[in-house]
Write a protein that holds these residues in place. Sequence first.
Motif, PDB file in Angstrom:
ATOM      1  N   LYS A 175       0.464  -1.030   0.124  1.00 38.74           N
ATOM      2  CA  LYS A 175       0.112  -0.164  -0.076  1.00 38.74           C
ATOM      3  C   LYS A 175       0.900   0.985   0.052  1.00 38.74           C
ATOM      4  N   GLU A 176       1.651   1.363   0.666  1.00 34.02           N
ATOM      5  CA  GLU A 176       2.383   2.469   0.642  1.00 34.02           C
ATOM      6  C   GLU A 176       3.191   2.435  -0.459  1.00 34.02           C
ATOM      7  N   GLN A 177       3.345   1.091  -1.158  1.00 30.75           N
ATOM      8  CA  GLN A 177       4.488   1.993  -2.511  1.00 30.75           C
ATOM      9  C   GLN A 177       3.396   2.315  -4.048  1.00 30.75           C
ATOM     10  N   ILE A 178       2.723   1.903  -3.636  1.00 31.58           N
ATOM     11  CA  ILE A 178       1.003   1.669  -3.968  1.00 31.58           C
ATOM     12  C   ILE A 178       1.044   3.651  -4.573  1.00 31.58           C
ATOM     13  N   VAL A 179       0.572   3.532  -3.199  1.00 29.17           N
ATOM     14  CA  VAL A 179       0.639   5.290  -3.342  1.00 29.17           C
ATOM     15  C   VAL A 179       1.107   6.348  -3.957  1.00 29.17           C
ATOM     16  N   THR A 180       2.562   5.933  -3.381  1.00 31.01           N
ATOM     17  CA  THR A 180       3.430   6.541  -3.504  1.00 31.01           C
ATOM     18  C   THR A 180       3.592   7.275  -5.234  1.00 31.01           C
ATOM     19  N   ILE A 181       3.849   6.014  -5.533  1.00 28.30           N
ATOM     20  CA  ILE A 181       3.252   6.089  -7.215  1.00 28.30           C
ATOM     21  C   ILE A 181       2.086   6.556  -7.496  1.00 28.30           C
ATOM     22  N   ASP A 182       1.266   6.202  -6.887  1.00 25.98           N
ATOM     23  CA  ASP A 182      -0.536   6.324  -7.530  1.00 25.98           C
ATOM     24  C   ASP A 182      -0.478   8.463  -6.752  1.00 25.98           C
ATOM     25  N   GLN A 183       0.315   8.994  -5.784  1.00 29.40           N
ATOM     26  CA  GLN A 183       0.715  10.730  -6.384  1.00 29.40           C
ATOM     27  C   GLN A 183       1.731  11.418  -6.834  1.00 29.40           C
ATOM     28  N   TYR A 184       3.023  10.666  -7.245  1.00 31.07           N
ATOM     29  CA  TYR A 184       3.871  10.920  -7.352  1.00 31.07           C
ATOM     30  C   TYR A 184       4.592  10.610  -8.950  1.00 31.07           C
ATOM     31  N   GLY A 185       3.932   9.237  -9.573  1.00 29.51           N
ATOM     32  CA  GLY A 185       4.546   9.356  -9.989  1.00 29.51           C
ATOM     33  C   GLY A 185       4.810   7.871 -10.629  1.00 29.51           C
ATOM     34  N   LEU A 186       5.048   6.567 -11.997  1.00 29.06           N
ATOM     35  CA  LEU A 186       5.912   6.190 -11.804  1.00 29.06           C
ATOM     36  C   LEU A 186       7.355   6.284 -12.298  1.00 29.06           C
ATOM     37  N   THR A 187       8.241   5.624 -11.878  1.00 24.61           N
ATOM     38  CA  THR A 187       9.192   5.772 -11.601  1.00 24.61           C
ATOM     39  C   THR A 187       9.880   4.388 -12.495  1.00 24.61           C
ATOM     40  N   ALA A 188      11.086   3.701 -12.674  1.00 28.58           N
ATOM     41  CA  ALA A 188      12.063   2.696 -12.136  1.00 28.58           C
ATOM     42  C   ALA A 188      12.205   2.074 -11.456  1.00 28.58           C
ATOM     43  N   ALA A 189      12.716   3.184 -10.634  1.00 33.18           N
ATOM     44  CA  ALA A 189      12.978   2.831  -8.824  1.00 33.18           C
ATOM     45  C   ALA A 189      11.795   2.681  -8.214  1.00 33.18           C
ATOM     46  N   ARG A 190      10.696   2.994  -7.962  1.00 32.93           N
ATOM     47  CA  ARG A 190       9.885   2.300  -7.478  1.00 32.93           C
ATOM     48  C   ARG A 190       9.223   1.524  -8.021  1.00 32.93           C
ATOM     49  N   GLY A 191       9.166   1.287  -9.265  1.00 31.62           N
ATOM     50  CA  GLY A 191       8.358   0.224  -9.955  1.00 31.62           C
ATOM     51  C   GLY A 191       9.098  -1.300  -9.372  1.00 31.62           C
ATOM     52  N   ASP A 192      11.201  -0.804  -9.252  1.00 35.34           N
ATOM     53  CA  ASP A 192      11.725  -1.842  -8.212  1.00 35.34           C
ATOM     54  C   ASP A 192      11.856  -1.786  -7.341  1.00 35.34           C
ATOM     55  N   ASP A 193      11.493  -1.197  -6.527  1.00 35.30           N
ATOM     56  CA  ASP A 193      10.895  -0.625  -5.339  1.00 35.30           C
ATOM     57  C   ASP A 193       9.781  -1.771  -4.579  1.00 35.30           C
ATOM     58  N   ALA A 194       8.922  -1.711  -5.756  1.00 35.58           N
ATOM     59  CA  ALA A 194       7.495  -3.052  -5.242  1.00 35.58           C
ATOM     60  C   ALA A 194       7.950  -4.017  -5.738  1.00 35.58           C
ATOM     61  N   ALA A 195       8.468  -4.254  -6.278  1.00 32.79           N
ATOM     62  CA  ALA A 195       8.800  -5.862  -6.635  1.00 32.79           C
ATOM     63  C   ALA A 195      10.064  -6.522  -5.364  1.00 32.79           C
ATOM     64  N   PHE A 196      10.671  -5.484  -5.605  1.00 30.52           N
ATOM     65  CA  PHE A 196      11.977  -6.446  -4.389  1.00 30.52           C
ATOM     66  C   PHE A 196      10.638  -6.503  -2.561  1.00 30.52           C
ATOM     67  N   PHE A 197      10.253  -5.475  -2.501  1.00 37.27           N
ATOM     68  CA  PHE A 197       8.972  -5.478  -1.571  1.00 37.27           C
ATOM     69  C   PHE A 197       7.989  -6.755  -1.509  1.00 37.27           C
ATOM     70  N   LEU A 198       7.893  -7.128  -2.607  1.00 41.78           N
ATOM     71  CA  LEU A 198       6.521  -8.457  -2.489  1.00 41.78           C
ATOM     72  C   LEU A 198       7.445  -9.539  -2.802  1.00 41.78           C
ATOM     73  N   GLU A 199       8.987  -9.770  -2.840  1.00 48.75           N
ATOM     74  CA  GLU A 199       9.416 -10.896  -3.391  1.00 48.75           C
ATOM     75  C   GLU A 199      10.253 -10.996  -1.684  1.00 48.75           C
TER      76      GLU A 199
END
Length: 237
Positions: free
Chosen positions: A80-104
Amino acid sequence: RRAGRTAWLQMVSLGLAIALSFVCAAALAQTAVKVPKVEEKDKAERAVKKEQEKKAQRTSVIEFRGQNAFKEKELRSVLKEQIVTIDQYGLTAARGDDAAFFLELFYRKHGYAKVSVRYTIESGDRLVLDINEGPLVTLGLVNFVGNQHQTSEILFDYAVGPTRERYSKMQSKLPFVAADVEEGADLVHRLYISNGYLDAKVEKPIYHYADDGSRVDATIPITEGRQYSFGQISYSG
């Protein structure tokens, strides 16, 4: 003169008593103010997390593919924290990588030791997480080598303690979480130290995977060393 001095001392004592009462009242007032502030802070944090949860469940900026062990609603809650950050500030490669990392990390914490999560960005503003869960890996035998003064049964409870905290005692098979087993080995080391084995060494666990990769046995080497005890105690001075 003596009577005047006595009256003067009484007035000073009365003034000090009054001043002290004001100080105590001020201290109590400050204490009374701090408690609601802490409660308000906790309440605010809960409100923020609740709002994050709502946004994470509604937004379409993320898509999960390949999940079987967990429902999408649960995965959205985890990120939820990563998703809200992407929703508010936009999607970047770094944020996508963070989401994948925390899901793993979430999957590994539940025994999916070989999980792999890859991210792709579609249309510039949509994150797709492709999940390869792999098999659920369970913890098999936990063997201790070198323990002479502590039974393997007692050491086992310490070794699996970090994992057992998250699951019912009725669950016989526990998921294999390497970080938990290593933390358990550290708890075994602390047990020896607390019993006077100051030179004890507990090595990192050695893992043995089953042929099909569904189970892992762990071996924890131990060097106990000597046990220290108090000798004669003397005092000086």
